[in-house]
Design a protein around this motif. Structure first.
Motif, PDB file in Angstrom:
ATOM      1  N   PRO A  51       0.743  -1.254  -0.011  1.00 46.79           N
ATOM      2  CA  PRO A  51      -0.015   0.091   0.063  1.00 46.79           C
ATOM      3  C   PRO A  51       0.849   1.241   0.006  1.00 46.79           C
ATOM      4  N   THR A  52       2.071   1.067   0.387  1.00 47.05           N
ATOM      5  CA  THR A  52       2.917   2.294   0.431  1.00 47.05           C
ATOM      6  C   THR A  52       3.692   2.586  -0.925  1.00 47.05           C
ATOM      7  N   LEU A  53       3.645   1.578  -1.942  1.00 48.30           N
ATOM      8  CA  LEU A  53       4.561   1.693  -3.007  1.00 48.30           C
ATOM      9  C   LEU A  53       3.595   2.695  -4.148  1.00 48.30           C
ATOM     10  N   PRO A  54       4.332   3.292  -5.028  1.00 45.48           N
ATOM     11  CA  PRO A  54       3.857   4.165  -6.290  1.00 45.48           C
ATOM     12  C   PRO A  54       2.661   3.344  -6.812  1.00 45.48           C
ATOM     13  N   VAL A  55       1.619   4.168  -7.241  1.00 41.75           N
ATOM     14  CA  VAL A  55       0.181   3.379  -7.909  1.00 41.75           C
ATOM     15  C   VAL A  55       0.724   2.320  -8.901  1.00 41.75           C
ATOM     16  N   GLY A  56       1.407   2.675  -9.685  1.00 40.24           N
ATOM     17  CA  GLY A  56       1.867   1.762 -10.884  1.00 40.24           C
ATOM     18  C   GLY A  56       2.463   0.616 -10.570  1.00 40.24           C
ATOM     19  N   GLU A 106      -0.053  -1.542  -8.724  1.00 39.20           N
ATOM     20  CA  GLU A 106      -1.025  -2.134  -9.658  1.00 39.20           C
ATOM     21  C   GLU A 106      -0.266  -3.521 -10.525  1.00 39.20           C
ATOM     22  N   LYS A 107       1.005  -3.432 -10.635  1.00 36.35           N
ATOM     23  CA  LYS A 107       1.700  -4.210 -11.425  1.00 36.35           C
ATOM     24  C   LYS A 107       1.846  -5.593 -10.525  1.00 36.35           C
ATOM     25  N   VAL A 108       2.096  -5.368  -9.264  1.00 30.33           N
ATOM     26  CA  VAL A 108       2.190  -6.337  -8.092  1.00 30.33           C
ATOM     27  C   VAL A 108       0.892  -7.119  -8.158  1.00 30.33           C
ATOM     28  N   ARG A 109      -0.277  -6.189  -8.136  1.00 26.54           N
ATOM     29  CA  ARG A 109      -1.718  -6.893  -7.615  1.00 26.54           C
ATOM     30  C   ARG A 109      -2.108  -7.918  -8.937  1.00 26.54           C
ATOM     31  N   SER A 110      -1.403  -7.417 -10.044  1.00 23.01           N
ATOM     32  CA  SER A 110      -1.931  -8.207 -11.263  1.00 23.01           C
ATOM     33  C   SER A 110      -1.224  -9.662 -11.414  1.00 23.01           C
ATOM     34  N   LEU A 111      -0.238  -9.841 -10.599  1.00 27.35           N
ATOM     35  CA  LEU A 111       0.407 -11.190 -10.979  1.00 27.35           C
ATOM     36  C   LEU A 111      -0.566 -12.290 -10.425  1.00 27.35           C
TER      37      LEU A 111
END
Length: 198
Positions: free
Chosen positions: A185-190, A193-198
């Motif tokens: 939740p602290t990472l840049p939005v992009g 999104e990349k991590v959550r799409s895995l």
């Protein structure tokens, strides 16, 4: 993911509310006479890499061990790949070697979180209570991990038995990894999104 149980982590995590007093639960675990008890401060440095994108790497160092670990990422952390490589503690903190080792994989992000850990080792399970901090975010968790299970189903039974014994509601377990709960939740939005799409 590997079919070899020695390379699988099979565990359940429960997030503990900040105002809940867990002293009686810790006392109960001590009274059960664990084979081993460890209390230590841990430093975990995580690396998200470009390739392979379905994994996270972790360098762990504390007063007992030093390891490089690869863990799979996914929707549920109950069963996931975990392969640990022990590093020689006599060589000191090897974080710079880890950074150099992972650089060819394209490091997207790296960050260090700290954990205050109490680990109870029983013949069939490792029960761990910890408080973890990343930046100004803090979370407390109990994790129950099956030790040397005969099968995935056998491990799930071990987890269910321990949950019942300790009074945890299996419906309330977290399916997210510590990285997802505390760091992502602290990472840049992009990058989120990349991590959550895995």
């Amino acid at each position: 993911m590997s079919d070899n149980l020695q390379f699988l982590e099979i565990e359940h995590k429960f997030v503990i509310e900040a105002d809940l007093d867990i002293r009686s639960l810790l006392d109960d675990l001590h009274q059960r006479k664990p084979e081993k008890f460890i209390q230590t401060d841990v430093q975990d440095t995580y690396f998200l890499v470009e390739n392979p994108p379905q994994a996270v790497y972790r360098h762990r160092i504390d007063s007992y061990l030093q390891q490089l670990t690869v863990k799979s990422l996914g929707a549920d952390t109950e069963v996931r790949l975990e392969v640990n490589l022990d590093l020689d503690p006599a060589k000191g903190n090897q974080i710079e070697r880890i950074r150099a080792f992972l650089a060819p994989l394209g490091v997207l992000w790296q960050g260090t979180l700290r954990k205050e850990v109490q680990a109870f080792y029983f013949p069939d399970a490792e029960v761990v209570y910890y408080q973890a901090q990343y930046l100004d975010r803090v979370i407390r968790c109990f994790e129950i991990e099956a030790r040397k299970p005969p099968s995935i189903e056998g491990a799930q039974k071990i987890l269910a038995d321990w949950e019942k014994s300790l009074g945890f509601d299996p419906a309330k377990r977290s399916q997210a990894s510590l990285l997802e709960l505390l760091v992502i939740p602290t990472l840049p939005v992009g990058l989120q999104e990349k991590v959550r799409s895995l």
